[in-house]
Design an enzyme around this catalytic site. Structure first.
Site, mmCIF file in Angstrom:
data_model
loop_
_atom_site.group_PDB
_atom_site.id
_atom_site.type_symbol
_atom_site.label_atom_id
_atom_site.label_comp_id
_atom_site.label_asym_id
_atom_site.label_seq_id
_atom_site.Cartn_x
_atom_site.Cartn_y
_atom_site.Cartn_z
ATOM 1 N N LYS A 162 0.855 -1.194 0.000
ATOM 2 C CA LYS A 162 0.000 0.000 0.000
ATOM 3 C C LYS A 162 0.890 1.243 0.000
ATOM 4 O O LYS A 162 1.753 1.400 0.864
ATOM 5 C CB LYS A 162 -0.863 -0.013 1.264
ATOM 6 C CG LYS A 162 -1.819 1.169 1.341
ATOM 7 C CD LYS A 162 -2.703 1.092 2.576
ATOM 8 C CE LYS A 162 -1.989 1.637 3.790
ATOM 9 N NZ LYS A 162 -2.835 1.683 4.993
ATOM 10 N N HIS A 168 -3.812 2.075 16.079
ATOM 11 C CA HIS A 168 -4.377 0.759 15.762
ATOM 12 C C HIS A 168 -3.257 -0.278 15.790
ATOM 13 O O HIS A 168 -2.078 0.074 15.755
ATOM 14 C CB HIS A 168 -5.002 0.773 14.355
ATOM 15 C CG HIS A 168 -3.980 1.011 13.282
ATOM 16 N ND1 HIS A 168 -3.456 2.252 13.029
ATOM 17 C CD2 HIS A 168 -3.361 0.158 12.422
ATOM 18 C CE1 HIS A 168 -2.558 2.163 12.059
ATOM 19 N NE2 HIS A 168 -2.481 0.897 11.668
ATOM 20 N N ASP A 195 -2.093 -3.717 13.469
ATOM 21 C CA ASP A 195 -2.408 -4.249 12.145
ATOM 22 C C ASP A 195 -3.037 -5.634 12.286
ATOM 23 O O ASP A 195 -2.671 -6.409 13.175
ATOM 24 C CB ASP A 195 -1.143 -4.303 11.289
ATOM 25 C CG ASP A 195 -0.661 -2.901 10.927
ATOM 26 O OD1 ASP A 195 -1.454 -1.947 11.018
ATOM 27 O OD2 ASP A 195 0.526 -2.751 10.562
ATOM 28 N N HIS A 240 0.233 1.500 16.908
ATOM 29 C CA HIS A 240 0.975 2.567 16.238
ATOM 30 C C HIS A 240 -0.002 3.553 15.606
ATOM 31 O O HIS A 240 -1.202 3.259 15.478
ATOM 32 C CB HIS A 240 1.957 1.999 15.196
ATOM 33 C CG HIS A 240 1.320 1.124 14.166
ATOM 34 N ND1 HIS A 240 0.916 -0.171 14.420
ATOM 35 C CD2 HIS A 240 0.990 1.346 12.876
ATOM 36 C CE1 HIS A 240 0.381 -0.693 13.342
ATOM 37 N NE2 HIS A 240 0.410 0.216 12.381
HETATM 38 O O1 AKG Z 1 1.876 5.004 6.800
HETATM 39 C C1 AKG Z 1 2.440 4.523 7.756
HETATM 40 O O2 AKG Z 1 3.567 4.855 8.095
HETATM 41 C C2 AKG Z 1 1.739 3.484 8.589
HETATM 42 C C3 AKG Z 1 0.617 2.829 7.854
HETATM 43 C C4 AKG Z 1 -0.132 1.905 8.733
HETATM 44 O O3 AKG Z 1 0.006 1.841 9.920
HETATM 45 C C5 AKG Z 1 -1.107 0.991 8.107
HETATM 46 O O4 AKG Z 1 -1.358 1.104 6.912
HETATM 47 O O5 AKG Z 1 -1.658 0.140 8.815
HETATM 48 FE FE FE2 Z 2 -0.766 0.039 10.654
#
Ligand code: AKG
Ligand code: FE2
Length: 210
Positions: free
Chosen positions: A60, A79, A81, A137
């Site tokens: 992503k 959140h 992951d 995070h």
């Molecule tokens: O963009 C970021 O540094 C973290 C992205 C993130 O935590 C996520 O996509 O779950």
């Molecule tokens: Fe994340």
């Protein structure tokens, strides 16, 4: 017009494919090291995550726009992951990522030298029976610049049912009074040795000789 655009994107998508295949290898290596560390077969995680074509891997790319009032919003709220192993390449200039550690939010600096941050998701916590935790995070908004992040997710396939590896459970068949007998002979040894004996007794490979 459409053809011209996609031609222009070709070098980019080639670079992306190469990047993803390298981080995929890195995720696999990490999964093997985690297994080794926990005394599991080295491909345990990979097999648990895999369907007929291996684990589910996706990347992503996110752009967090510059925000004139960062005190009012988050780039991404706190959140953990959902999936497995997450490999994060983030902006080389604009910060934002924070991990919650020991009761405090710890700021992760922008990635220099192509540093990749590794995060473990809920399925790793479940599979390892909590030995590897999924970490809370978030991403803060920044008023000075927009931030790029490229996150690659090494996840189980959609129909995988992830449960704790049996080797990491504490199965035992002893009553507390029998446990105390085992304990009396092993009190001053490392508790992991005691738990190993417990599992052996539960698995019928050893008897409590008291
Ligand atoms: O963009 C970021 O540094 C973290 C992205 C993130 O935590 C996520 O996509 O779950
Ligand atoms: Fe994340």
């Amino acid at each position: 017009m459409h053809a011209r655009t996609s031609n222009r994107l070709k070098p980019c998508s080639k670079a992306m494919d190469e990047y993803i295949s390298q981080v995929y290898k890195l995720a696999e290596k990490l999964s093997e090291l985690m297994c080794e560390n926990l005394g599991l077969e080295k491909d345990y995680i990979k097999k648990a995550f895999s369907g007929p074509r291996g684990p589910s891997v996706g990347t992503k790319v996110a752009k967090y726009p510059r925000c004139p009032q960062p005190e009012l919003v988050k780039g991404l709220r706190a959140h953990t992951d959902a999936g497995g192993i997450i490999l994060l390449l983030q902006d080389d200039q604009v910060p934002g990522l924070e991990f919650f550690k020991d009761g405090k939010w710890v700021e992760i600096p922008p990635s220099t030298n192509n540093t990749i941050f590794i995060n473990t998701g809920d399925q790793v916590e479940i599979l390892t029976n909590g030995r590897y935790k999924s970490v809370l995070h978030r991403v803060m908004a920044d008023e000075n610049g927009s931030r790029l992040s490229i996150a690659t997710f090494y996840n189980p396939v959609g129909d995988a049912i992830i449960s704790p590896a049996p080797e990491l459970l504490y199965p035992h068949s002893l009553s507390f009074q029998d446990y105390l007998k085992l304990y009396a002979t092993t009190k001053f040894t490392d508790k992991s040795t005691r738990f190993k004996s417990l599992k052996k007794i539960a698995g019928g490979q050893a008897k409590l000789l008291v």
